[in-house]
Write a protein that holds these residues in place. Structure first.
Motif, mmCIF file in Angstrom:
data_model
loop_
_atom_site.group_PDB
_atom_site.id
_atom_site.type_symbol
_atom_site.label_atom_id
_atom_site.label_comp_id
_atom_site.label_asym_id
_atom_site.label_seq_id
_atom_site.Cartn_x
_atom_site.Cartn_y
_atom_site.Cartn_z
ATOM 1 N N ARG A 161 18.624 0.565 16.328
ATOM 2 C CA ARG A 161 18.011 0.926 17.603
ATOM 3 C C ARG A 161 17.737 2.419 17.718
ATOM 4 O O ARG A 161 16.660 2.827 18.139
ATOM 5 N N LYS B 230 7.826 6.957 24.364
ATOM 6 C CA LYS B 230 9.172 6.879 24.936
ATOM 7 C C LYS B 230 9.204 6.329 26.361
ATOM 8 O O LYS B 230 10.111 5.580 26.723
ATOM 9 N N GLU C 167 14.215 4.021 18.253
ATOM 10 C CA GLU C 167 13.950 4.812 19.459
ATOM 11 C C GLU C 167 13.415 6.193 19.097
ATOM 12 O O GLU C 167 12.565 6.747 19.796
ATOM 13 N N ASN D 287 10.699 0.076 25.287
ATOM 14 C CA ASN D 287 12.137 -0.104 25.026
ATOM 15 C C ASN D 287 12.352 -0.664 23.626
ATOM 16 O O ASN D 287 11.444 -1.251 23.037
ATOM 17 N N VAL D 288 13.572 -0.542 23.135
ATOM 18 C CA VAL D 288 13.940 -1.152 21.856
ATOM 19 C C VAL D 288 15.157 -2.045 22.097
ATOM 20 O O VAL D 288 16.137 -1.605 22.709
ATOM 21 N N GLU E 99 9.792 7.669 20.246
ATOM 22 C CA GLU E 99 9.584 8.989 20.833
ATOM 23 C C GLU E 99 8.580 9.805 20.017
ATOM 24 O O GLU E 99 7.674 10.420 20.560
#
Lengths: 249, 249, 249, 249, 249, 249
Positions: free
Chosen positions: C121, C134, C125, C138-139, C129
């Motif tokens: 994750r 970002k 993430e 979501n992850v 970004e």
């Protein structure tokens, strides 16, 4: 001082609600002139309505400026057409979302906007970011049609209350911003009920308009708000050519 | 595949430039259909023109979708009306700014958009931020009217070159994005001249439209792009009511 | 057009899955060449595997370029070795995470990546970004080993479905991105099941590779992707010296 | 305390420079053990070298941990392989860039990293952002090859001085960070010459390693730095399988 | 080395807790000198107490510097008065929040600060952002008065445990930072109990102070930490005029 | 309405300048009460003075609230002590920096603050970020002592003009914000001279105070601005204990 409050949708009862909220906070000597758009959607629910509401809005602001208004307020929480209006007008133009956020920022560190429809959350979150409040302001939707706010038999107000409760318990909100011009008359009651500041954008915008007039400030015309360039406009929107809209005769 | 390229201003020569750029990169089997808006401004120079160009743009996309287009491209670098179009249409809609930035991001870490007028810098910077490129993409303006690009006697292209040089020496740009649909025919020459990748948004958008059609992807209809709610529209824009615009007869 | 799809782990069945997904969306005239790394980990689960997968990946891309590939795709959702590959190769190189995010951004404002292992994750993430998403992406991790996706008796696909449901109800996701090359064959079924766009990175990357080839664009060589400097390499990795890897004989 | 300083390139003179800097600030009772990578590039100049330096780096850290080191320092300012090393090792691992930035943040609000090659600016800017210093730290490149720092006849040090001067006059830098392990011996002289704090990452990292050992803190193993999963590794890198690298025999 | 630890509130038992934590990690040869403020609040709970604690804090640092301290630590997790102290002092000054965050960042990607009172969350979140950790560090409040930590009959420690559990299960925290100087003695027990790194700011700050002294680094005096300008101070605070506070006689 | 304007330094002539600016924009029915701090620095130039000015400021606000003020303005552009004052007071408290930025944001997209001393830039940049304006507002310093603004023989005003010119030509500023209460009387002249809006914070704050009073809004007391907890205060600041400061007798 004369301040124009434009309802960019075509529903006159919403204009009346906004006008009432505006007048109730206007200073001695401030005249509120309310106008309803004569073209476009009956309510603004999402990007499509918003785009089609802009020509009617611009027309009312242009007319209001010619008629002597010293500032204009766009009475829709999407701040519909704000940039185009600022470029067009010589008087300052204020959106009720930006005014509500600016005022709330003086009294709370974290707060939540409660709006009507789910589809409006992303547009309002984009405004919250544009106005520099992303880190301190959440947006919630009560999932109600805009015009249901006018209907005493709907459960719209109950749904609004449910979201306010959730904002206080889950978002660490210290204050609430009402995210629709049609909620302008609810602020005082909700503030009493929930015991926190509740901010209505129409009232907030009236005070900001008075402030700008009093400070003798208007939109800077260097950069993105430079007066539109004269050029041909054709078809249905021919009369919106800058040289026609901005003529003062 | 049929891809609609809409010029949201009313100048047919700009449509021709965009159509030519689109066709030159279209895959075998892709049909490019170009349309010029029939109402609004002759060029889009800043927020005011942009707002008034939207109804004409939406009309062409609605007509194109009914006529069989599988994707639509908005051929103005401001991505004029993109959100409204996405909410309205069932086919995917692509802006040339977003397409150009997405493509350039695959080949460079830092790059610069060179656009026409100074007043367009802030709107383009807002797009750059929206598309997540704020930290890697600058925006420069050559300070030329949009339609001067069409005029062989203007110094528009020289000014464009000056800004490209400055981007390479001052912005650490590794590639250049042409920030106006009217520049679409210059990309190859400028790439050769400056020895760096030069990206035109119209061409980039055609490839993205082909990609989405091929991947069988279209705009998600949960959230902000949900189909507009049926409701009365009145006055000059009465025919833009969703139930009218979206009827398939 | 010849497009190289490199699986940076050494498991040939995963290469087959990716190759199949690639071929199913390739345009007429596009040849997909799939390669499996010959050294390093059998699957990429976290930073350690990722780092050790890079030499094998680079070798396949160097070989592919010499053999005529016009673009290369890294078929691991961590975009393993992307920067090193871009610096090394003259052809464009595309990661499946970046391609998937870029494509999804054209059709949704908020979306969720569903990946395999919890430990991935943070790396994903960081990619989200880096690619500027970002605020809209979501992850989530289904907490399944990568190779369990290949095992019909595992509960991997059920766990994946559980996370997709959660993304739709809790993340306001409008679309889903499959966060592992090993999920490439599931996209169509999941899209049907959940009624939202589901994006596979391998397919997305093929269309981006076709786009870059068609637009005659390749990695900018000013800045961080400048061709590696010739210098001695020693020990086990001696043959990876730039002058050896990049020689065209 | 035993602290391992690994030079991830294969040039022993650079290891000696780093070891000297490390020893000069080590506390009483701290033993510095320096190691040079036995495989990969002779210097790390950009993404390609960086990726190929990682296996050799990991090997030295694994060997050092078995031999009793209580913390490891990666003596390359790109913080090459830091994430993979943290996942692999049980002892804490520190990059000299992150250590230098953390230390400088205690003594200055704005500062500038001066590194060697232009192609390293983007990677270092990405580190600066990762470590949370984007708004207060610039990166400049003196445009010199890494190994020229070792050559007394090059103009490398003059170019470095030129960039430091520019940082002080143009970046509002209050302190300077030396952006290459090969500059470790210059810090004291440059601090005297320019009258501002000058921070070397190797020295900074030694003090951070001592701090972590003293505080009995090591890498958290929940999340991205969880111990690598045992699995087959094949080919040239077969011996890097986690179960082999991490075995303590 | 002599390091001054100042408790900016007037409660001597909290000073003793901090001094004990400091001494337990001090290197051989480091002398810890602890001081309690002689004026202002008995505990620091929110902005008001924080502001009124600053004069007493500055006085202790000025006295400590004259008495030979080589670095000063502010033993309150709000990093009360840090900027004023840095401007005033010639020796480096370290806040325990900034030290704790800097140390934790070397061993975890995501972590959570657990503090005492709800009203301190916003101030600590502002510090977390200032120190560049916003994307990786949450702040939770156990909702306990600061001085209840000293009371063995309060449920303060249970509430603290409850928040740590929540941080691990809901925040994806890999490590915990204790957000109050009064918790300094709990770190080791909580680390054992929860099986994750637990960081105390006082201990972290001692190691950072030793690092700066050892590296011969002190606050940069260009920019915001320039020595205060001599000028009249009047009334109750007359003796705080810079020329008085900073005199070395 | 009664609005208190507190000058947090002890120089009465600066209070007079601020009071004059306040009165010149006050609405009919607004009474401006000006107060000068009775303790602390004669001018606020950087962090040290700012911290020592807070007790005197808080005392004047507490006295003003008891005497009937309905809102308080802190007439120093550092917004000295704003958070502590908001926690202490029941009436709304407004900083002149935040008021100036909020007002300017209604009329310009990009603008520049011109302040006095270089050492104030970082603190003001931190305020600009806190108030959400980082992406649209630069800070420049004219490098003049605060009290030189009062001296007709200094070159302070010329230096101010030089920075305004630079802001317009280099920062793309569309409007100017005067970054010191001591500049309040210059706004109208500078606006005329440079042909752009010039905003003074004292005047802006008066209108915001009137707005809050009129809207019946005050500081939210959930969260960071909760009323300070009663507790012992000792020494020189004993009388600042909340239970003493906030007593209404």
């Amino acid at each position: 001082m004369q301040i124009l409050v434009v309802n960019p949708n075509t529903t006159a009862t919403m204009t009346a609600t906004a006008a009432h909220a505006a007048k109730s906070v206007a200073a001695v000597g401030t005249e509120i002139v309310a106008a309803t758009s004569t073209m476009g959607p009956a309510s603004i629910e999402g990007y499509y309505d918003e785009a089609l509401a802009v020509p009617g809005l611009l027309l009312e602001i242009a007319k209001g400026e010619k008629a002597g208004a010293q500032a204009a307020i766009i009475a829709c929480f999407d701040d519909t057409g704000l940039d185009a209006a600022r470029a067009m007008a010589n008087i300052p133009v204020i959106g009720i979302c930006e005014a509500a956020l600016a005022v709330t920022a003086f009294i709370a560190r974290r707060f939540t906007v409660v709006t009507t429809m789910e589809r409006s959350r992303i547009p309002l979150e984009a405004l919250v970011e544009r106005y520099g409040m992303k880190d301190r302001c959440n947006v919630r939707a009560a999932d109600i049609p805009v015009l249901s706010l006018e209907d005493p038999n709907s459960n719209a107000r109950d749904r609004l209350r449910t979201e306010i409760s959730a904002a206080l318990s889950e978002d660490r909100a210290e204050a609430i911003v009402l995210g629709c011009a049609g909620m302008a008359d609810l602020a005082a009651d909700l503030a009493r009920e929930f015991g926190v500041p509740v901010v209505d954008g129409v009232a907030a915008a009236v005070k900001q308009a008075e402030a700008l007039i009093s400070l003798k400030l208007s939109t800077a015309k260097r950069g993105p708000y430079a007066t539109p360039v004269r050029k041909p406009y054709t078809g249905l929107l021919e009369s919106f050519a800058p040289q026609t809209m901005l003529s003062h005769d």
